[in-house]
Design a protein around this motif. Structure first.
Motif, PDB file in Angstrom:
ATOM      1  N   ASP A 153      -1.621  44.246  -3.060  1.00  0.00           N
ATOM      2  CA  ASP A 153      -0.452  43.443  -3.428  1.00  0.00           C
ATOM      3  C   ASP A 153      -0.772  41.953  -3.311  1.00  0.00           C
ATOM      4  N   ILE A 154      -1.405  41.574  -2.199  1.00  0.00           N
ATOM      5  CA  ILE A 154      -1.779  40.171  -1.981  1.00  0.00           C
ATOM      6  C   ILE A 154      -2.778  39.716  -3.043  1.00  0.00           C
ATOM      7  N   LEU A 155      -3.736  40.567  -3.365  1.00  0.00           N
ATOM      8  CA  LEU A 155      -4.731  40.214  -4.376  1.00  0.00           C
ATOM      9  C   LEU A 155      -4.071  39.923  -5.717  1.00  0.00           C
ATOM     10  N   ASN A 156      -3.142  40.769  -6.122  1.00  0.00           N
ATOM     11  CA  ASN A 156      -2.468  40.561  -7.406  1.00  0.00           C
ATOM     12  C   ASN A 156      -1.688  39.249  -7.421  1.00  0.00           C
ATOM     13  N   VAL A 157      -1.049  38.923  -6.298  1.00  0.00           N
ATOM     14  CA  VAL A 157      -0.311  37.660  -6.205  1.00  0.00           C
ATOM     15  C   VAL A 157      -1.286  36.480  -6.266  1.00  0.00           C
ATOM     16  N   ARG A 158      -2.411  36.603  -5.575  1.00  0.00           N
ATOM     17  CA  ARG A 158      -3.415  35.524  -5.602  1.00  0.00           C
ATOM     18  C   ARG A 158      -3.949  35.299  -7.011  1.00  0.00           C
ATOM     19  N   VAL A 159      -4.223  36.370  -7.711  1.00  0.00           N
ATOM     20  CA  VAL A 159      -4.737  36.232  -9.082  1.00  0.00           C
ATOM     21  C   VAL A 159      -3.740  35.456  -9.942  1.00  0.00           C
ATOM     22  N   MET A 160      -2.458  35.781  -9.798  1.00  0.00           N
ATOM     23  CA  MET A 160      -1.431  35.081 -10.585  1.00  0.00           C
ATOM     24  C   MET A 160      -1.335  33.610 -10.199  1.00  0.00           C
ATOM     25  N   LEU A 161      -1.195  33.342  -8.904  1.00  0.00           N
ATOM     26  CA  LEU A 161      -0.980  31.974  -8.442  1.00  0.00           C
ATOM     27  C   LEU A 161      -2.219  31.102  -8.637  1.00  0.00           C
ATOM     28  N   GLU A 162      -3.358  31.607  -8.193  1.00  0.00           N
ATOM     29  CA  GLU A 162      -4.579  30.794  -8.229  1.00  0.00           C
ATOM     30  C   GLU A 162      -5.113  30.646  -9.656  1.00  0.00           C
ATOM     31  N   GLY A 163      -4.940  31.682 -10.461  1.00  0.00           N
ATOM     32  CA  GLY A 163      -5.344  31.564 -11.855  1.00  0.00           C
ATOM     33  C   GLY A 163      -4.523  30.518 -12.582  1.00  0.00           C
ATOM     34  N   GLU A 164      -3.227  30.492 -12.308  1.00  0.00           N
ATOM     35  CA  GLU A 164      -2.356  29.499 -12.950  1.00  0.00           C
ATOM     36  C   GLU A 164      -2.686  28.089 -12.481  1.00  0.00           C
ATOM     37  N   ALA A 165      -2.889  27.920 -11.185  1.00  0.00           N
ATOM     38  CA  ALA A 165      -3.218  26.586 -10.655  1.00  0.00           C
ATOM     39  C   ALA A 165      -4.526  26.073 -11.251  1.00  0.00           C
ATOM     40  N   ALA A 166      -5.522  26.939 -11.329  1.00  0.00           N
ATOM     41  CA  ALA A 166      -6.808  26.526 -11.875  1.00  0.00           C
ATOM     42  C   ALA A 166      -6.696  26.170 -13.354  1.00  0.00           C
ATOM     43  N   SER A 167      -5.924  26.963 -14.089  1.00  0.00           N
ATOM     44  CA  SER A 167      -5.740  26.694 -15.513  1.00  0.00           C
ATOM     45  C   SER A 167      -5.041  25.358 -15.748  1.00  0.00           C
ATOM     46  N   LEU A 168      -4.015  25.075 -14.961  1.00  0.00           N
ATOM     47  CA  LEU A 168      -3.302  23.803 -15.081  1.00  0.00           C
ATOM     48  C   LEU A 168      -4.207  22.627 -14.743  1.00  0.00           C
ATOM     49  N   ALA A 169      -5.121  22.842 -13.811  1.00  0.00           N
ATOM     50  CA  ALA A 169      -5.992  21.748 -13.354  1.00  0.00           C
ATOM     51  C   ALA A 169      -6.970  21.287 -14.425  1.00  0.00           C
ATOM     52  N   VAL A 170      -7.311  22.161 -15.350  1.00  0.00           N
ATOM     53  CA  VAL A 170      -8.393  21.872 -16.303  1.00  0.00           C
ATOM     54  C   VAL A 170      -8.155  20.592 -17.092  1.00  0.00           C
ATOM     55  N   THR A 171      -6.931  20.392 -17.564  1.00  0.00           N
ATOM     56  CA  THR A 171      -6.658  19.212 -18.397  1.00  0.00           C
ATOM     57  C   THR A 171      -6.279  17.982 -17.575  1.00  0.00           C
ATOM     58  N   ARG A 172      -6.102  18.161 -16.265  1.00  0.00           N
ATOM     59  CA  ARG A 172      -5.625  17.059 -15.427  1.00  0.00           C
ATOM     60  C   ARG A 172      -6.684  16.521 -14.464  1.00  0.00           C
ATOM     61  N   ILE A 173      -7.688  17.306 -14.188  1.00  0.00           N
ATOM     62  CA  ILE A 173      -8.651  16.927 -13.157  1.00  0.00           C
ATOM     63  C   ILE A 173      -9.508  15.752 -13.628  1.00  0.00           C
ATOM     64  N   ALA A 174      -9.780  14.836 -12.697  1.00  0.00           N
ATOM     65  CA  ALA A 174     -10.547  13.638 -13.026  1.00  0.00           C
ATOM     66  C   ALA A 174     -12.046  13.904 -12.914  1.00  0.00           C
TER      67      ALA A 174
END
Length: 228
Positions: A81-102
């Motif tokens: 259960d924790i793994l599935n939540v991590r995949v959702m949260l961390e995958g989204e955070a990483a994806s959002l970071a791609v266009t914003r990271i310096a």
């Protein structure tokens, strides 16, 4: 009424113990003794007690009859259960970071990736785990969503104590950095979907090792997290 200094000490104690849990300094099933922790931290017992109450409220610790405050042991179902939540949260955070990271942040991630490779080569597990946390936090904070990062750090509390078990198999441990290296290649191309997949690969790869150390679901008994 608590003084500002007293509250600050409580917050610092809580933050330190929270980080120790996330980094695997305590192992599943370990009993945390207030007196011993106060000595390690160089503080009184009151801020330690208050910190343990807060961590129990976050389900990072449990209070067991006749045993006191204990680091919980996950069942396989809980871990999944924790793994599935991590995949959702961390995958989204990483994806959002791609266009914003310096560019300078990408350079820091590169350096941390190299540091992790070096730590694995030297079998320095604590150094690897420290750099791994710094790597992921830097990436996720670049998402621009403090709430998302807070949620991720809260979930990390559930799996931090078993993170040292990644190193039980030397052969497996030396594969841990491959997903980070793949992530960096995709990040430099600003490939958001590729970065998301690399994060998922990283989490699921580590999970294959960690899940073997979880309790069978039928042996799990729910515990009430009463204040320590």
């Amino acid at each position: 009424m608590k003084t500002r200094a007293h509250q600050s000490l409580q917050d610092e104690t809580y933050a330190t113990l929270r980080r120790w849990l996330s980094l695997g300094r305590f192992v599943p099933g370990e009993r945390l003794r207030i007196h011993a922790l106060a000595g390690q931290l160089g503080v009184g017992e009151m801020p330690v007690r208050a910190a343990l109450v807060r961590l129990a409220g976050e389900s990072a610790l449990v209070n067991l009859p006749n045993r006191g405050v204990v680091v919980p042991q996950l069942t396989r179902a809980q871990f999944d259960d924790i793994l599935n939540v991590r995949v959702m949260l961390e995958g989204e955070a990483a994806s959002l970071a791609v266009t914003r990271i310096a560019a300078d942040e990408i350079a820091r991630l590169d350096a941390l990736c190299a540091h992790m490779a070096e730590a694995l080569a030297q079998n320095k597990r604590a150094r690897y785990l420290d750099a791994n946390e710094d790597f992921h936090l830097l990436l996720y904070r670049a998402s621009g969503s403090p709430l998302l990062v807070d949620l991720i750090e809260t979930v990390w509390l559930q799996v931090g104590p078993i993170s040292n078990l990644l190193f039980d198999d030397d052969g497996f441990a030396h594969t841990l950095n491959s997903a980070h290296e793949a992530l960096m290649r995709r990040l430099k191309r600003r490939d958001a979907e590729g970065v998301r997949r690399a994060v998922e690969r990283d989490l699921r790869h580590a999970a294959r090792q960690l899940r073997t150390h979880c309790l069978p679901d039928e042996t799990h008994t729910a515990h009430n997290a009463d204040p320590p």
